[in-house]
Each structure stands twice: as C-alpha cells, then as structure tokens.
Design an enzyme around this catalytic site. Structure first.
Site, PDB file in Angstrom:
ATOM      1  N   GLY A   1      71.371 -52.829  15.729  1.00 58.50           N
ATOM      2  CA  GLY A   1      72.556 -52.089  16.153  1.00 58.50           C
ATOM      3  C   GLY A   1      72.288 -51.271  17.391  1.00 58.50           C
ATOM      4  N   SER A   2      72.951 -50.125  17.488  1.00 59.04           N
ATOM      5  CA  SER A   2      72.883 -49.290  18.682  1.00 59.04           C
ATOM      6  C   SER A   2      71.685 -48.348  18.650  1.00 59.04           C
ATOM      7  CB  SER A   2      74.167 -48.456  18.808  1.00 59.04           C
ATOM      8  OG  SER A   2      74.228 -47.483  17.775  1.00 59.04           O
TER       9      SER A   2
ATOM     10  N   GLU B   1      66.062 -53.222  16.070  1.00 62.84           N
ATOM     11  CA  GLU B   1      66.528 -54.182  17.069  1.00 62.84           C
ATOM     12  C   GLU B   1      67.780 -53.594  17.713  1.00 62.84           C
ATOM     13  OE1 GLU B   1      65.054 -56.794  18.107  1.00 62.84           O
ATOM     14  OE2 GLU B   1      63.438 -56.826  16.633  1.00 62.84           O
TER      15      GLU B   1
ATOM     16  N   CYS C   1      73.725 -58.272  22.288  1.00 63.47           N
ATOM     17  CA  CYS C   1      72.702 -57.282  22.661  1.00 63.47           C
ATOM     18  C   CYS C   1      71.880 -57.726  23.860  1.00 63.47           C
ATOM     19  CB  CYS C   1      71.795 -56.974  21.475  1.00 63.47           C
ATOM     20  SG  CYS C   1      70.872 -58.402  20.850  1.00 63.47           S
TER      21      CYS C   1
ATOM     22  N   VAL D   1      72.475 -45.052  16.575  1.00 62.74           N
ATOM     23  CA  VAL D   1      72.283 -45.158  15.124  1.00 62.74           C
ATOM     24  C   VAL D   1      70.805 -45.423  14.816  1.00 62.74           C
ATOM     25  CG1 VAL D   1      72.941 -46.418  13.037  1.00 62.74           C
ATOM     26  CG2 VAL D   1      74.648 -45.955  14.809  1.00 62.74           C
ATOM     27  N   GLY D   2      70.119 -46.115  15.721  1.00 64.10           N
ATOM     28  CA  GLY D   2      68.695 -46.362  15.532  1.00 64.10           C
ATOM     29  C   GLY D   2      67.904 -45.070  15.362  1.00 64.10           C
TER      30      GLY D   2
END
Length: 491
Positions: free
Chosen positions: A184-185, A206, A240, A188-189
């Site tokens: 994800g982003s 990732e 991505c 949020v990572g």
C-alpha cells in the site's frame, strides 16, 4: 482476538509444517483460481472497471504462473541449505533450515486487489505459516469474493480471511503476529511499521513512491513513448510501479509530446472515455485527489475528466515545477508530468534530492549515461528501455527507503516468509576434540597460533581436494614404510 488465537493453536500443533500439507493447500488454491476465473474477472471489473486483457495478464494469469512455479519447486526450496565450510568446520555438518515464522498477517492493496493479496499468501502457505488474509476494503467486490471463496478451498483452521475497514485493521494490528506483509501507501506503511514494533515483528512493506523516467535523445522516441504511456495508463495509472514523471531535455520533451498525441489516439481512440481498454479511478476520494493535482496546470495533452464516471483522460503536463503539489506525492493516476533537465548528471541530482523510488526507468542507448544513472541513484529496481516488464522476471521485487523494505516474487516470496535457522553439528570424536583442544585453558602462545590457523579464512583454497590428496599421500607413505619394514624383516 479469536481469529489469531485459533490460528496460533493450529500452528503450534504443527499442522502446517509437513510439506505434503502445504502442497495440498497450494494445489487447492490453484484449483480455486482455475474454477473461479469468471468470478475474479467480474469482481475486478466491478471495482476498477478493469478490462479482461489487463485483468488476465496482470492478475489471474500472473497468480497462476507464480503458484505453479511454487508448486513445482517447493520441495527443492524447502531442502536444508549446505553452506561452505571453513577449515575449522571440516569435520562438522552445517545446515540452514527454512522454518515458518508462525502466524503471519498479509494486508492486500486495492489497485491489484486479488494478485497483491494472494501472491504473498501463497508464499506464506508454502513456507508453512498460518495466515490472516486482510483484503483491502476499498476494492469491495474483490474483498467479498476472497472472503466467500477462500474458505471453500483452504483449511479454515490455518488460513482465515478478515474483512473490514480502518477500525477493524487497527484492532487487527494490536494482535501479536510473527510476520506482517503489507502492500500500500508509504503513509499507512509507517502505521504498520509502528504497530509491528510493539512485538518486534519483522515486516515486508511493499510501498510505492514517485518512480521517475529518464528519456534522452539517443532513445527511439516512438518506441519509448509507447512503452512509457502504456506503463502510465495500464490500470488507469493505479499501479505502484507506474512511471510517475518524465525527466528529459526540452528538445526531447517536445518530441515526446508530439509523439504522445499520436500514440494515445492509437491506444484509446479520439474519445478515450469510450475506450473499453481504460479503467476507472477506484473511488470518489481518489478521483478528487487527482483532480486537485491537476488544478493550476495547463495540460499539453488531455486534462478532461468526468466526476459522474470517475474518469480522467490520460494527461501530460509540461508546465510543472519541482515544488508543484503534483511533484510532492505519488500520483497514482493517468497524469504524467515532465521535468526538464540539461543532461544525465542533472537528472541524477534531481532524483537524489527526493525519496528513493520503487523503480527507476531509463530510456537511452548511451551506455555511459545509463551506467551513470544506475550507479549514482538508489531505487528498488531499475528497468532500461521499458516500463513494468521487470515484473515478469523472477528477480526480487521490493522497495528501498520510503518505497518499502523487503522483497518477494518466486523463491523470494518463500524466503520472505521463512526464518533461516543455522544449525552446526559438531563432531564428538577424538580427532575433532584434538583439533579443538587449543580453545581450552590454560592458554598458551602455541595454542593461540594454532587457533588463528584454524579460524583463518582461506578464500578459494580447495580444502577438500587438499585433504583428499593428503589422505592419499599419507596412505601411500604408510604403505611404503610398511612394505620396506616387511622387506627388512624378511631379509
């Protein structure tokens, strides 16, 4: 949480560790793909209006090929590794075992909602883990498909789908996992990484970032334009590894824009909104974010949008400054800014002034400049003279810095979900004890010299051949002495 507790009990029972059990589950997952292909394509179309061509190539067939490769190679991957020995370990056995972490959490993404969720899940199963599968709630149709279908094929004592939004995910992250895999982003990572720190849980993140494209005058502009625009427009730019912006000279920029006008018509016709090959933005929130990024710019190509259909026309911007809002966040849509630079050295400085990207695309036939760009920038990966196609290899895929940590794909997925446990089996015989006696007190200069000799590294020295020759020589020498003694005695 009951779901995690039940999976913990299943893992501790040893149920997921035998290879025959893992293989059974992987084959069941393969059967799920094969028997539910129309349902997967329908769910992808509902969420993203993804055309069949992209859905098959980048989601369903991608999953099938990866899973078949895992099934074919699982026994080989799971075999203990035998690392090279040093002189001090010549009489010992060295093994590196791939053991499962335990109960792992896989959090999928909405842009490739089936592939980016289930590909790491397959690797986690292959490695012998129990898995909590958390699909993205943003891609609701795909999440529902996985929640309803997976329990029909996989053992529910070991693999569970957990649906929900931010509140449910937040609660899930309070639980203790042995590994967390998130796609994800970067924003949020950071939250995932922070939650994992509570139990020192290892993570793979990732993420994404602004993946640049360097384009120079030595490249075939028409071919380069096609490959760049394909990479940008596939899945409506919601990828991505999509090219995020182009770096080139003003001369190359003008040629690229002229060529892009023709290429986009070839791809999507004169009315791209009616093209069956262009998807849609996932939701209203993402659509409005992209529209806001367009504000204040005069598009060189495209720029139209339709809020009622969440459609944004493939757009190229040439009036972009380095500090423009569109250059400060990952675009994740069909908008392509162009930044002008003088040469490759200036491009290096520009890229290095920003966070490390997930991938760096280089379009050039000048080996000197290609080497300069590859060797003086840092990114998750590099692809020269194409976009996205590095995803079709078995090389490790992952980011660095803000674009992520860890990697996966093919055997690297199995390795990601496996703890590498080193085991040394020492010899207890007289010879082994004699060689190791120098470590015991009382310490002497002679013992120290002998230990240094034992522990010294001899890169490239053929110890096995040397020992074999020494053994043969010793046997021959002893035999010769014995034979001479026999002759002396006889006389």
């Amino acid at each position: 949480m009951e779901v995690v507790a039940n999976l913990r009990n299943s893992f501790e029972s040893g149920k997921t560790k035998p290879l025959h059990f893992r293989m059974k589950q992987l084959k069941a997952l393969l059967r799920m793909y094969e028997e539910n292909m129309p349902q997967m394509l329908e769910a992808l179309h509902k969420d993203l209006r993804k055309c069949k061509h992209e859905a098959v190539v980048m989601e369903t067939e991608y999953l099938l090929n990866d899973l078949k490769n895992t099934i074919a190679n699982l026994h080989k991957w799971a075999q203990p590794e035998r690392p090279p020995k040093r002189f001090v370990n010549l009489l010992d056995s060295l093994r590196i075992y791939s053991e499962p972490y335990g109960v792992v959490l896989v959090i999928g993404s909405w842009n490739y909602p089936i592939q980016l969720t289930l590909l790491p899940v397959a690797g986690a199963i292959a490695a012998g883990n129990c898995v909590v599968i958390k699909p993205s709630e943003v891609s609701a149709a795909c999440s529902k498909f996985m929640a309803e279908t997976i329990p029909k094929y996989l053992d529910s004592d070991c693999y569970r789908v957990y649906e929900g939004g931010v509140a449910q995910t937040t609660e899930l992250l309070k639980q203790r996992f042995d590994y967390i895999f998130y796609t994800g982003s970067s924003q949020v990572g950071k939250i995932i990484h922070s939650a994992a720190n509570q139990y020192l849980t290892p993570v793979t993140l990732e993420l994404g970032g602004k993946s640049p494209v360097y384009l120079d005058k030595t490249a075939n502009i028409k071919v380069a334009t096609k490959r760049i625009l394909w990479g940008k427009c596939v899945n409506m730019g919601q990828t991505c590894v999509a090219p995020d912006y182009v770096i080139c000279s003003k001369e190359v920029r003008d040629k690229f824009v002229d060529c892009a006008k023709t290429v986009l018509v070839e791809f999507f016709g004169t009315n791209p909104k009616e093209s069956p090959d262009l998807g849609r933005i996932i939701n209203e929130r993402q659509f409005q974010r992209l529209v806001n990024l367009l504000r204040g710019h005069k598009p060189a190509i495209g720029g139209s949008f339709d809020a009622s259909d969440r459609f944004i026309e493939p757009t190229i911007l040439t009036d972009v400054q380095a500090n423009s809002p569109i250059m400060l966040e990952e675009i994740f849509g069909p908008i392509l800014p162009i930044i002008t630079v003088g040469d490759a050295s200036e491009a290096v400085k520009f890229i290095n002034s920003r966070e490390k990207p997930l991938v760096f695309y280089i379009f050039s036939t000048c080996s000197k400049d290609v080497n300069l760009l590859v060797e003086n920038t840092s990114s998750g990966g590099v692809l020269v003279n194409d976009t996205i196609m590095h995803m079709a290899t078995d090389m490790p895929f992952g980011g660095v810095g803000f674009s992520g940590m860890g990697c996966y794909h093919a055997k690297y997925t199995f390795d990601t979900f496996s703890h590498k446990k080193s085991c040394l089996y020492k010899d207890l015989g007289l010879l082994g004890e004699t060689l190791g006696a120098a470590r015991y007190p009382p310490y002497t200069p002679g013992k120290l010299k002998f230990l240094n000799l034992l522990l010294r590294r001899w890169p490239g020295f053929p110890w096995k051949a040397c020992l074999l020759h020494t053994f043969i020589f010793s046997v021959g020498f002893v035999s010769a002495i014995g034979y001479k003694y026999f002759l002396d005695e006889k006389h």
